[in-house]
Design a protein around this motif. Sequence first.
Motif, short mmCIF file in Angstrom:
data_model
loop_
_atom_site.label_atom_id
_atom_site.label_comp_id
_atom_site.label_asym_id
_atom_site.label_seq_id
_atom_site.Cartn_x
_atom_site.Cartn_y
_atom_site.Cartn_z
N GLY A 80 0.78 -1.07 0.15
CA GLY A 80 -0.06 0.08 -0.01
C GLY A 80 0.65 1.24 0.14
N VAL A 81 2.15 1.17 -0.43
CA VAL A 81 3.02 2.34 -0.24
C VAL A 81 2.43 3.32 -1.54
CG1 VAL A 81 5.28 3.23 -0.83
CG2 VAL A 81 4.88 1.16 0.66
N ASP A 82 2.77 4.52 -1.19
CA ASP A 82 2.12 5.58 -2.25
C ASP A 82 3.42 5.87 -3.22
OD1 ASP A 82 -0.40 6.27 -1.13
OD2 ASP A 82 0.66 7.23 0.55
N TYR A 83 4.57 6.09 -2.81
CA TYR A 83 5.84 6.39 -3.64
C TYR A 83 6.77 5.64 -3.24
CZ TYR A 83 3.17 10.76 -4.46
OH TYR A 83 2.09 11.60 -4.91
N ALA A 84 7.58 5.03 -4.32
CA ALA A 84 8.89 4.40 -4.03
C ALA A 84 10.01 5.30 -4.88
CB ALA A 84 8.84 3.03 -4.75
N VAL A 85 11.02 5.71 -4.08
CA VAL A 85 11.94 6.59 -4.70
C VAL A 85 13.33 5.50 -4.85
CG1 VAL A 85 13.81 8.26 -4.55
CG2 VAL A 85 11.46 8.66 -4.04
N ILE A 86 13.99 4.92 -5.90
CA ILE A 86 14.84 4.09 -6.08
C ILE A 86 16.40 5.07 -6.53
CG2 ILE A 86 15.93 2.28 -7.65
CD1 ILE A 86 12.30 2.81 -7.36
N ALA A 87 17.12 4.88 -5.72
CA ALA A 87 18.47 5.36 -5.90
C ALA A 87 19.24 4.40 -6.61
CB ALA A 87 18.97 6.05 -4.45
N SER A 88 19.93 4.81 -7.70
CA SER A 88 21.02 4.24 -8.33
C SER A 88 22.10 3.99 -7.60
CB SER A 88 21.36 4.55 -9.76
OG SER A 88 20.18 4.57 -10.31
N PHE A 89 22.40 2.87 -6.72
CA PHE A 89 23.62 2.86 -5.92
C PHE A 89 24.98 2.30 -6.72
CE2 PHE A 89 26.27 1.25 -2.37
CZ PHE A 89 25.93 1.99 -1.52
N ASN A 90 25.67 3.46 -7.25
CA ASN A 90 26.86 3.40 -7.91
C ASN A 90 28.18 4.30 -7.47
OD1 ASN A 90 26.01 5.94 -8.62
ND2 ASN A 90 24.84 5.08 -10.33
N LYS A 91 29.04 4.41 -8.14
CA LYS A 91 30.18 5.24 -7.78
C LYS A 91 29.70 6.66 -7.65
CE LYS A 91 34.02 2.55 -9.60
NZ LYS A 91 35.10 2.41 -10.52
N LYS A 92 28.92 7.26 -8.40
CA LYS A 92 28.50 8.44 -8.34
C LYS A 92 27.72 8.93 -7.07
CE LYS A 92 25.79 12.09 -10.68
NZ LYS A 92 24.55 12.51 -11.48
N TYR A 93 26.86 7.99 -6.81
CA TYR A 93 26.29 7.90 -5.71
C TYR A 93 26.82 7.94 -4.30
CZ TYR A 93 21.89 7.26 -2.25
OH TYR A 93 21.12 7.46 -1.42
N LEU A 94 27.76 7.06 -4.40
CA LEU A 94 28.66 6.97 -3.10
C LEU A 94 29.46 8.13 -3.06
CD1 LEU A 94 29.94 3.45 -3.84
CD2 LEU A 94 28.51 4.15 -1.93
N LYS A 95 29.53 9.16 -3.91
CA LYS A 95 30.35 10.20 -3.48
C LYS A 95 29.46 11.24 -2.90
CE LYS A 95 33.41 9.64 -7.22
NZ LYS A 95 34.16 10.01 -8.72
#
Length: 179
Positions: A80-95
């Motif tokens: 029943g969740v309204d929104y899902a936000v998916i972060a791309s877990f990669n080198k850029k995200y890690l910075k």
Amino acid sequence: MVQTFHGQSLTLPQSIITIGAFDGVHKGHQSVITHVVHESRKRGIPSVVYTFDPPPRAYFKGAKILTTLDEKLERIESLGVDYAVIASFNKKYLKQSSSQFINTLMSFHPEEIFVGNDFRFGNGREGNVETLRHFFKVNTLKPVCCEQGTVISSTRIRKLIEQGKNFEASNLLGLHLQL
């Protein structure tokens, strides 16, 4: 139906958020997400699951992924969740610094955030639950245990699968096997 955002910014006037890898969306995850959905409905504001693809443990340690992103989203939607936000877990995200992550969360205007007590974020894992508490109301929920009293975790489920204990693993995942 859950609205999904892949790395795009989502802006909400208010929300209740939970953040985590949610690999497998097992019974422990289901308990947390259900709690968030219940709180959001009680307050009349949207629920948000902020998650990662791939899960950090798979990225760093090559751990087996328990559910594909599509399966994860289906299970999240079923709760029943309204929104899902998916972060791309990669080198850029890690910075990304902890303050950059906090700025991302601010765009959701969370009334409350639910995370595990060991939650870390930002470059070098510099941010933690106490860091979040400087900016938001943060609630940590106790780990969910199975009937035998052992904590339900994705790591435990992976071990059960490796040991060929698929029935036990499926039970912790909340799946019903067709025999």
